[in-house]
Write a protein that holds these residues in place. Structure first.
Motif, PDB file in Angstrom:
ATOM      1  N   LEU A  17     -66.744 -31.789  23.003  1.00 54.81           N
ATOM      2  CA  LEU A  17     -65.826 -30.729  23.425  1.00 54.81           C
ATOM      3  C   LEU A  17     -64.516 -30.788  22.627  1.00 54.81           C
ATOM      4  N   ALA A  18     -63.978 -32.003  22.408  1.00 51.89           N
ATOM      5  CA  ALA A  18     -62.689 -32.128  21.726  1.00 51.89           C
ATOM      6  C   ALA A  18     -62.769 -31.577  20.297  1.00 51.89           C
ATOM      7  N   GLY A  19     -63.738 -32.045  19.518  1.00 47.50           N
ATOM      8  CA  GLY A  19     -63.876 -31.581  18.133  1.00 47.50           C
ATOM      9  C   GLY A  19     -64.134 -30.083  18.076  1.00 47.50           C
ATOM     10  N   LEU A  36     -68.431 -32.646  11.182  1.00 48.97           N
ATOM     11  CA  LEU A  36     -69.610 -33.510  11.197  1.00 48.97           C
ATOM     12  C   LEU A  36     -69.926 -33.876  12.633  1.00 48.97           C
ATOM     13  N   ASP A  37     -71.198 -33.927  12.949  1.00 49.92           N
ATOM     14  CA  ASP A  37     -71.549 -34.443  14.274  1.00 49.92           C
ATOM     15  C   ASP A  37     -72.792 -35.309  14.153  1.00 49.92           C
ATOM     16  N   ALA A  38     -72.786 -36.410  14.892  1.00 51.51           N
ATOM     17  CA  ALA A  38     -73.923 -37.327  14.866  1.00 51.51           C
ATOM     18  C   ALA A  38     -75.139 -36.644  15.486  1.00 51.51           C
ATOM     19  N   THR A  44     -72.968 -38.731  24.257  1.00 55.77           N
ATOM     20  CA  THR A  44     -71.686 -38.021  24.369  1.00 55.77           C
ATOM     21  C   THR A  44     -71.244 -37.927  25.831  1.00 55.77           C
ATOM     22  N   SER A  45     -70.003 -37.609  26.027  1.00 58.95           N
ATOM     23  CA  SER A  45     -69.485 -37.336  27.363  1.00 58.95           C
ATOM     24  C   SER A  45     -69.715 -35.863  27.681  1.00 58.95           C
ATOM     25  N   SER A  46     -69.507 -35.014  26.665  1.00 52.77           N
ATOM     26  CA  SER A  46     -69.476 -33.572  26.898  1.00 52.77           C
ATOM     27  C   SER A  46     -70.769 -33.027  27.498  1.00 52.77           C
ATOM     28  N   PHE A  47     -71.919 -33.536  27.033  1.00 53.22           N
ATOM     29  CA  PHE A  47     -73.172 -32.975  27.550  1.00 53.22           C
ATOM     30  C   PHE A  47     -73.431 -33.358  29.003  1.00 53.22           C
ATOM     31  N   ALA A  49     -70.815 -33.430  31.240  1.00 50.81           N
ATOM     32  CA  ALA A  49     -69.639 -33.013  32.028  1.00 50.81           C
ATOM     33  C   ALA A  49     -69.970 -31.947  33.073  1.00 50.81           C
ATOM     34  N   GLY A  50     -69.250 -32.013  34.203  1.00 54.93           N
ATOM     35  CA  GLY A  50     -69.325 -30.943  35.189  1.00 54.93           C
ATOM     36  C   GLY A  50     -68.605 -29.708  34.640  1.00 54.93           C
ATOM     37  N   GLY A  51     -67.548 -29.938  33.881  1.00 60.09           N
ATOM     38  CA  GLY A  51     -66.810 -28.830  33.261  1.00 60.09           C
ATOM     39  C   GLY A  51     -65.750 -28.199  34.158  1.00 60.09           C
ATOM     40  N   ILE A  52     -65.435 -28.866  35.261  1.00 62.99           N
ATOM     41  CA  ILE A  52     -64.495 -28.263  36.217  1.00 62.99           C
ATOM     42  C   ILE A  52     -63.057 -28.335  35.703  1.00 62.99           C
ATOM     43  N   PHE A  53     -62.306 -27.274  35.924  1.00 61.47           N
ATOM     44  CA  PHE A  53     -60.848 -27.338  35.740  1.00 61.47           C
ATOM     45  C   PHE A  53     -60.212 -27.065  37.097  1.00 61.47           C
ATOM     46  N   ALA A 158     -73.982 -39.068  11.232  1.00 61.15           N
ATOM     47  CA  ALA A 158     -73.092 -40.034  11.890  1.00 61.15           C
ATOM     48  C   ALA A 158     -72.276 -40.706  10.798  1.00 61.15           C
ATOM     49  N   LEU A 159     -70.995 -40.396  10.744  1.00 60.63           N
ATOM     50  CA  LEU A 159     -70.136 -40.946   9.691  1.00 60.63           C
ATOM     51  C   LEU A 159     -69.855 -42.415   9.972  1.00 60.63           C
ATOM     52  N   ASN A 160     -69.936 -43.230   8.923  1.00 61.75           N
ATOM     53  CA  ASN A 160     -69.452 -44.604   9.065  1.00 61.75           C
ATOM     54  C   ASN A 160     -68.033 -44.635   8.480  1.00 61.75           C
ATOM     55  N   PHE A 306     -59.337 -37.714  26.249  1.00 58.42           N
ATOM     56  CA  PHE A 306     -59.159 -36.671  27.274  1.00 58.42           C
ATOM     57  C   PHE A 306     -59.787 -37.032  28.621  1.00 58.42           C
ATOM     58  N   GLY A 307     -60.348 -38.227  28.723  1.00 64.08           N
ATOM     59  CA  GLY A 307     -60.808 -38.759  30.009  1.00 64.08           C
ATOM     60  C   GLY A 307     -61.684 -37.792  30.770  1.00 64.08           C
ATOM     61  N   SER A 308     -61.322 -37.532  32.021  1.00 60.43           N
ATOM     62  CA  SER A 308     -62.162 -36.647  32.844  1.00 60.43           C
ATOM     63  C   SER A 308     -61.602 -35.235  32.879  1.00 60.43           C
ATOM     64  N   GLY A 310     -61.199 -33.096  29.848  1.00 64.53           N
ATOM     65  CA  GLY A 310     -61.298 -32.486  28.524  1.00 64.53           C
ATOM     66  C   GLY A 310     -61.184 -30.966  28.557  1.00 64.53           C
ATOM     67  N   VAL A 311     -61.730 -30.340  29.585  1.00 62.08           N
ATOM     68  CA  VAL A 311     -61.751 -28.873  29.625  1.00 62.08           C
ATOM     69  C   VAL A 311     -60.332 -28.314  29.703  1.00 62.08           C
ATOM     70  N   SER A 312     -59.496 -28.900  30.551  1.00 60.41           N
ATOM     71  CA  SER A 312     -58.150 -28.326  30.695  1.00 60.41           C
ATOM     72  C   SER A 312     -57.161 -28.853  29.651  1.00 60.41           C
TER      73      SER A 312
HETATM   74  C1  LIG Z   1     -70.371 -37.332  34.539  1.00 61.60           C
HETATM   75  C2  LIG Z   1     -69.177 -36.689  33.885  1.00 61.60           C
HETATM   76  C3  LIG Z   1     -68.564 -35.603  34.502  1.00 61.60           C
HETATM   77  C4  LIG Z   1     -67.453 -34.995  33.893  1.00 61.60           C
HETATM   78  N1  LIG Z   1     -66.906 -33.902  34.494  1.00 61.60           N
HETATM   79  C5  LIG Z   1     -65.847 -33.281  33.900  1.00 61.60           C
HETATM   80  C6  LIG Z   1     -65.270 -32.131  34.499  1.00 61.60           C
HETATM   81  O1  LIG Z   1     -65.717 -31.658  35.558  1.00 61.60           O
HETATM   82  N2  LIG Z   1     -64.202 -31.538  33.865  1.00 61.60           N
HETATM   83  C7  LIG Z   1     -63.689 -32.034  32.683  1.00 61.60           C
HETATM   84  O2  LIG Z   1     -62.728 -31.473  32.154  1.00 61.60           O
HETATM   85  N3  LIG Z   1     -64.234 -33.133  32.101  1.00 61.60           N
HETATM   86  C8  LIG Z   1     -65.289 -33.768  32.691  1.00 61.60           C
HETATM   87  N4  LIG Z   1     -65.820 -34.872  32.106  1.00 61.60           N
HETATM   88  C9  LIG Z   1     -65.151 -35.416  30.915  1.00 61.60           C
HETATM   89  C10 LIG Z   1     -65.508 -34.650  29.651  1.00 61.60           C
HETATM   90  O3  LIG Z   1     -66.870 -34.819  29.412  1.00 61.60           O
HETATM   91  C11 LIG Z   1     -64.661 -35.206  28.501  1.00 61.60           C
HETATM   92  O4  LIG Z   1     -63.280 -35.077  28.769  1.00 61.60           O
HETATM   93  C12 LIG Z   1     -64.938 -34.485  27.169  1.00 61.60           C
HETATM   94  O5  LIG Z   1     -66.230 -33.988  27.139  1.00 61.60           O
HETATM   95  C13 LIG Z   1     -64.687 -35.430  26.021  1.00 61.60           C
HETATM   96  O6  LIG Z   1     -65.104 -34.821  24.830  1.00 61.60           O
HETATM   97  P1  LIG Z   1     -65.044 -35.583  23.446  1.00 61.60           P
HETATM   98  O7  LIG Z   1     -65.428 -34.590  22.429  1.00 61.60           O
HETATM   99  O8  LIG Z   1     -63.729 -36.289  23.312  1.00 61.60           O
HETATM  100  O9  LIG Z   1     -66.134 -36.765  23.545  1.00 61.60           O
HETATM  101  P2  LIG Z   1     -67.728 -36.681  23.459  1.00 61.60           P
HETATM  102  O10 LIG Z   1     -68.266 -35.622  24.307  1.00 61.60           O
HETATM  103  O11 LIG Z   1     -68.244 -38.059  23.731  1.00 61.60           O
HETATM  104  O12 LIG Z   1     -68.034 -36.256  21.981  1.00 61.60           O
HETATM  105  C14 LIG Z   1     -67.875 -37.089  20.882  1.00 61.60           C
HETATM  106  C15 LIG Z   1     -68.722 -36.511  19.770  1.00 61.60           C
HETATM  107  O13 LIG Z   1     -68.471 -37.231  18.582  1.00 61.60           O
HETATM  108  C16 LIG Z   1     -69.698 -37.530  17.967  1.00 61.60           C
HETATM  109  N5  LIG Z   1     -69.461 -38.719  17.152  1.00 61.60           N
HETATM  110  C17 LIG Z   1     -68.959 -39.915  17.567  1.00 61.60           C
HETATM  111  N6  LIG Z   1     -68.814 -40.734  16.528  1.00 61.60           N
HETATM  112  C18 LIG Z   1     -69.219 -40.034  15.431  1.00 61.60           C
HETATM  113  C19 LIG Z   1     -69.299 -40.350  14.050  1.00 61.60           C
HETATM  114  N7  LIG Z   1     -68.909 -41.541  13.585  1.00 61.60           N
HETATM  115  N8  LIG Z   1     -69.781 -39.419  13.193  1.00 61.60           N
HETATM  116  C20 LIG Z   1     -70.156 -38.194  13.649  1.00 61.60           C
HETATM  117  N9  LIG Z   1     -70.090 -37.846  14.955  1.00 61.60           N
HETATM  118  C21 LIG Z   1     -69.627 -38.761  15.828  1.00 61.60           C
HETATM  119  C22 LIG Z   1     -70.685 -37.711  19.106  1.00 61.60           C
HETATM  120  O14 LIG Z   1     -72.005 -37.507  18.663  1.00 61.60           O
HETATM  121  C23 LIG Z   1     -70.209 -36.609  20.062  1.00 61.60           C
HETATM  122  O15 LIG Z   1     -70.827 -35.377  19.751  1.00 61.60           O
HETATM  123  C24 LIG Z   1     -66.934 -35.502  32.673  1.00 61.60           C
HETATM  124  C25 LIG Z   1     -67.562 -36.577  32.057  1.00 61.60           C
HETATM  125  C26 LIG Z   1     -68.679 -37.174  32.650  1.00 61.60           C
HETATM  126  C27 LIG Z   1     -69.332 -38.332  31.960  1.00 61.60           C
END
Ligand SMILES: Cc1cc2nc3c(=O)[nH]c(=O)nc-3n(C[C@H](O)[C@H](O)[C@H](O)COP(=O)(O)OP(=O)(O)OC[C@H]3O[C@@H](n4cnc5c(N)ncnc54)[C@H](O)[C@@H]3O)c2cc1C
Length: 346
Positions: A17-19, A36-38, A44-47, A49-53, A158-160, A306-308, A310-312
């Motif tokens: 979600l962040a990227g 780039l995405d692995a 991941t966290s994003s897949f 997520a509940g997605g609630i704001f 997946a970038l190293n 962005f912890g829990s 990310g959406v907001s």
């Molecule tokens: C059970 C659960 C419920 C949640 N419910 C909510 C909610 O209701 N509302 C809310 O706002 N948030 C919620 N969240 C939190 C939310 O999921 C995160 O805040 C947000 O998705 C974080 O996104 P991110 O992109 O930082 O991390 P990630 O989703 O983990 O994405 C990181 C990405 O980087 C890629 N990556 C990592 N390293 C590399 C590399 N070296 N090279 C290439 N690609 C790489 C990974 O493949 C992945 O696609 C929940 C999380 C969980 C686990």
């Protein structure tokens, strides 16, 4: 100051979600980028997520951090994104917080005047929260993947970070292409594999949720009572979520499943069909603030932590990241990694 800033593209690493949100923010501002995405087997966290704001937090229904700024930005951002991706993923929806018990009800009602804020609507059974809703994160990521692929700017790899990048003073080379900056949006993986930012104050939290089908609950609102019940339509719901700080595997656990079933019982949902469990690791931090900003010495950046929420948080901070990149503003000091510059050696 990086000289090539406005002529070379930037490289975004991670399309969670962040990227994704950062990439759209750059796209809207005509800043060239590649992403780039692995492969999917990366966790991941994003897949999950509940997605609630939700603009309020905690037992005392306090406004969450920076909520007025975040929420006035979030609504137009996602509405516009739906238009530009021709998708349907942003779902404003009321959220209901029933009083946990009579004791809690009197405790809150006695303090109503000092607690009250513009997002709350009080009733005899509990409090309705305005301006809440949910984002279908999986849908946003899939539409965005197609969009970036159609522009030929996304690669599945997946970038190293230690061996794949050649870091020069004012640019970075990756696969023969020069970039003005590499922005790491790797979620919790950063703590484990990123040699430049892995030492920041990450405190990853594993979470699980369950998808169910049931006729026992309302499809009109999100129920929030020591957990949540989120209606997805067609009598399907997400039930969440659990927290754990000692296990970062992507295996669903029987303990989490039990916890979610107990939540369902407390929501009054007795009859349901289990569809699937989802597991993810939230990129949370020790001070519960994001990790946004620029490496003090190298043309590298981070958009993470962005912890829990990310959406907001991510749309607003993507805008702040961009403003600092363009030299037009500074990232909020509580979110900026300037607070950790003393941890970077020169
Ligand atoms: C059970 C659960 C419920 C949640 N419910 C909510 C909610 O209701 N509302 C809310 O706002 N948030 C919620 N969240 C939190 C939310 O999921 C995160 O805040 C947000 O998705 C974080 O996104 P991110 O992109 O930082 O991390 P990630 O989703 O983990 O994405 C990181 C990405 O980087 C890629 N990556 C990592 N390293 C590399 C590399 N070296 N090279 C290439 N690609 C790489 C990974 O493949 C992945 O696609 C929940 C999380 C969980 C686990």
């Amino acid at each position: 100051m990086i000289k090539n800033k406005h002529s070379l593209p930037v490289l975004i690493v991670g399309q969670g979600l962040a990227g994704t949100i950062l990439a759209h923010t750059l796209d809207q501002a005509d800043v060239p980028f590649h992403i780039l995405d692995a492969p999917k087997n990366y966790f991941t966290s994003s897949f999950a997520a509940g997605g609630i704001f939700n603009p309020v937090t905690g037992r005392k229904l306090e406004k969450s951090w920076l909520v007025d700024e975040l929420f006035s930005y979030l609504f137009p951002f996602y509405t516009q994104l739906e238009k530009s991706l021709s998708g349907s993923f942003f779902h404003p929806m009321p959220l209901f917080r029933p009083f946990a018990n009579e004791e809690m009800k009197s405790w809150l009602l006695e303090r109503k005047e000092s607690i009250d804020n513009e997002y709350l609507r009080w009733t005899d059974e509990g409090v309705w929260i305005e301006k809440a809703g949910w984002l279908d994160v999986e849908n946003v990521l899939n539409c965005s993947k197609q969009y970036f692929q159609s522009k030929n700017i996304r690669q599945e790899i997946a970038l190293n970070p230690s061996s794949d990048l050649e870091i020069l003073r004012e640019k970075i080379l990756f696969q023969g292409q020069a970039y003005a900056c590499v922005i790491f949006c790797e979620g919790f993986h950063a703590q484990q594999h990123n040699p430049y930012f892995g030492h920041l104050n990450f405190l990853p939290a594993k979470g699980e949720l369950m998808k169910i089908k049931s006729n026992d609950a309302s499809q009109e609102y999100i129920l929030n009572k020591n957990g949540f019940l989120l209606p997805l339509g067609n009598h399907e719901f997400k039930v969440g979520a659990t927290y754990r700080w000692d296990d970062f595997s992507n295996q669903p656990s029987t303990l989490a499943q039990l916890d979610l079933k107990n939540k369902l019982k407390s929501f009054g949902v007795d009859s349901y069909e289990e569809i699937e469990m989802s597991t993810g690791v939230r990129p949370a931090t020790q001070d519960r603030r994001p990790l946004v900003g620029f490496h003090p010495h190298l043309p590298l950046a981070i958009f993470n932590g962005f912890g829990s929420k990310g959406v907001s948080l991510s749309p607003y901070f993507a805008q702040q990241w961009l403003a600092e990149w363009k030299g037009e503003g500074q990232i909020n000091s509580e979110a900026s990694i300037r607070r950790f510059y003393h941890l970077f050696s020169t």
